[in-house]
Design a protein around this motif. Structure first.
Motif, short mmCIF file in Angstrom:
data_model
loop_
_atom_site.label_atom_id
_atom_site.label_comp_id
_atom_site.label_asym_id
_atom_site.label_seq_id
_atom_site.Cartn_x
_atom_site.Cartn_y
_atom_site.Cartn_z
N LEU A 42 0.83 -1.21 0.00
CA LEU A 42 0.00 0.00 0.00
C LEU A 42 0.87 1.26 0.00
CD1 LEU A 42 -2.78 -1.00 2.57
CD2 LEU A 42 -2.99 -0.83 0.08
N LEU A 43 1.95 1.24 0.77
CA LEU A 43 2.84 2.40 0.83
C LEU A 43 3.51 2.66 -0.52
CD1 LEU A 43 4.54 1.98 4.31
CD2 LEU A 43 3.16 3.91 3.55
N ARG A 44 3.82 1.61 -1.26
CA ARG A 44 4.45 1.78 -2.57
C ARG A 44 3.44 2.24 -3.62
NH1 ARG A 44 6.51 -3.54 -3.76
NH2 ARG A 44 6.68 -4.25 -1.66
N GLY A 45 2.19 2.28 -3.25
CA GLY A 45 1.17 2.76 -4.18
C GLY A 45 0.77 1.75 -5.22
N GLN A 46 0.93 0.48 -4.93
CA GLN A 46 0.57 -0.55 -5.89
C GLN A 46 -0.93 -0.80 -5.95
OE1 GLN A 46 2.91 -3.75 -4.29
NE2 GLN A 46 4.65 -3.30 -5.62
N THR A 47 -1.66 -0.33 -4.95
CA THR A 47 -3.08 -0.63 -4.86
C THR A 47 -3.85 0.64 -4.51
OG1 THR A 47 -2.50 -2.79 -4.02
CG2 THR A 47 -4.78 -2.12 -3.76
N VAL A 48 -5.01 0.77 -5.11
CA VAL A 48 -5.92 1.86 -4.77
C VAL A 48 -7.13 1.23 -4.10
CG1 VAL A 48 -7.36 3.71 -5.68
CG2 VAL A 48 -5.15 3.21 -6.75
N LEU A 49 -7.42 1.65 -2.86
CA LEU A 49 -8.54 1.08 -2.10
C LEU A 49 -9.75 1.99 -2.16
CD1 LEU A 49 -6.75 -0.18 1.13
CD2 LEU A 49 -7.43 -1.50 -0.86
N MET A 50 -10.88 1.37 -2.27
CA MET A 50 -12.14 2.12 -2.21
C MET A 50 -12.57 2.14 -0.74
SD MET A 50 -12.19 2.70 -5.30
CE MET A 50 -13.70 3.50 -5.67
N PRO A 51 -13.04 3.26 -0.24
CA PRO A 51 -13.37 3.39 1.19
C PRO A 51 -14.35 2.34 1.70
CG PRO A 51 -13.43 5.53 0.13
CD PRO A 51 -13.23 4.52 -0.96
N ASP A 52 -15.29 1.93 0.90
CA ASP A 52 -16.29 0.98 1.39
C ASP A 52 -15.83 -0.48 1.33
OD1 ASP A 52 -16.30 1.27 -1.37
OD2 ASP A 52 -18.38 0.62 -1.56
N THR A 53 -14.67 -0.76 0.71
CA THR A 53 -14.19 -2.15 0.62
C THR A 53 -12.80 -2.35 1.23
OG1 THR A 53 -13.24 -1.76 -1.57
CG2 THR A 53 -15.53 -2.59 -1.47
N GLU A 54 -12.34 -1.37 1.99
CA GLU A 54 -10.99 -1.44 2.57
C GLU A 54 -10.79 -2.69 3.41
OE1 GLU A 54 -10.87 2.14 4.86
OE2 GLU A 54 -10.12 3.33 3.18
N GLU A 55 -11.67 -2.89 4.39
CA GLU A 55 -11.50 -4.00 5.32
C GLU A 55 -11.57 -5.34 4.58
OE1 GLU A 55 -13.23 -5.85 9.49
OE2 GLU A 55 -14.29 -4.17 8.56
N ARG A 56 -12.53 -5.48 3.69
CA ARG A 56 -12.68 -6.72 2.94
C ARG A 56 -11.42 -7.00 2.10
NH1 ARG A 56 -17.53 -6.98 -1.04
NH2 ARG A 56 -17.67 -5.02 0.00
N TYR A 57 -10.91 -5.93 1.47
CA TYR A 57 -9.70 -6.09 0.65
C TYR A 57 -8.51 -6.51 1.52
CZ TYR A 57 -5.50 -5.09 -1.95
OH TYR A 57 -4.27 -5.21 -2.53
N LEU A 58 -8.32 -5.86 2.67
CA LEU A 58 -7.18 -6.16 3.53
C LEU A 58 -7.25 -7.59 4.07
CD1 LEU A 58 -6.91 -2.77 5.45
CD2 LEU A 58 -5.38 -3.62 3.66
N LEU A 59 -8.42 -8.03 4.51
CA LEU A 59 -8.55 -9.38 5.05
C LEU A 59 -8.39 -10.44 3.96
CD1 LEU A 59 -11.42 -8.83 7.64
CD2 LEU A 59 -8.96 -9.00 8.06
N THR A 60 -8.91 -10.15 2.78
CA THR A 60 -8.74 -11.08 1.66
C THR A 60 -7.27 -11.15 1.26
OG1 THR A 60 -10.97 -10.59 0.87
CG2 THR A 60 -9.46 -11.59 -0.72
N SER A 61 -6.61 -10.02 1.29
CA SER A 61 -5.17 -9.99 0.97
C SER A 61 -4.38 -10.83 1.96
CB SER A 61 -4.64 -8.56 0.98
OG SER A 61 -5.23 -7.81 -0.04
N VAL A 62 -4.74 -10.74 3.24
CA VAL A 62 -4.06 -11.54 4.26
C VAL A 62 -4.26 -13.02 3.96
CG1 VAL A 62 -4.10 -12.21 6.70
CG2 VAL A 62 -4.12 -9.81 6.08
N ARG A 63 -5.50 -13.41 3.71
CA ARG A 63 -5.78 -14.81 3.42
C ARG A 63 -4.98 -15.29 2.21
NH1 ARG A 63 -11.08 -15.73 0.73
NH2 ARG A 63 -9.72 -15.28 -1.00
#
Length: 161
Positions: A42-63
């Motif tokens: 995220l810090l390198r700017g490789q991904t753009v997150l939408m405010p309403d899907t942030e948590e879902r994206y982060l947890l899916t990324s972890v999995r």
């Protein structure tokens, strides 16, 4: 992605992401590495997150990252096992070949050639030490070893001639 937003996401979701990673990996340090890698991306700017899907994206990324690490570990273990198996087979073949060479040396070389061969290759003596022990010249040691090696090569590697 701006740094302040990433810091907010980190504070808000880090604990939950770490729990998910620990549940999958059963390893504290690996889990921390997975979560850190996601925030690094995220810090390198490789991904753009939408405010309403942030948590879902982060947890899916972890999995996904955890599953990727598990697959990588399994592949590495399979490769190590295959390499160990091949090494064992090569060692067995080398042992058999060495036994054949020893039998050939005993059956086809003179006693003096056998002694010189043994002193040189089993005991590690120099030509000078062998010459002194056998009471012959260094040139004679060289001739006996050359003859012995030539016979072994002819017997075990006839194509190389």
């Amino acid at each position: 992605m701006e740094r302040q937003r990433i810091q907010r996401l980190f504070k808000q979701h880090y604990a939950k992401m770490l729990r998910v990673a620990r549940t999958i990996l059963y390893d504290e340090q690996e889990s921390k590495d997975v979560v850190s890698d996601i925030f690094e991306g995220l810090l390198r700017g490789q991904t753009v997150l939408m405010p309403d899907t942030e948590e879902r994206y982060l947890l899916t990324s972890v999995r996904n990252q955890c599953l990727k690490r598990i697959r990588h570990q399994e592949t590495r273990l399979r490769m190590e096992a295959a390499t160990a198996e091949q090494t064992s087979e090569v060692a067995d073949n080398d042992d058999e070949r060495m036994t054949d060479i020893v039998e050939f040396v005993v059956g086809h070389l003179t006693e003096q050639e056998q002694r010189i061969f043994h002193l040189r290759f089993a005991e590690g003596y120099s030509y000078e030490e062998i010459a002194s022990a056998e009471g012959i010249s260094r040139v004679a040691v060289w001739k006996h070893l050359s003859h012995a090696l030539k016979e072994i090569r002819n017997r075990f590697n006839p194509k190389a001639l």
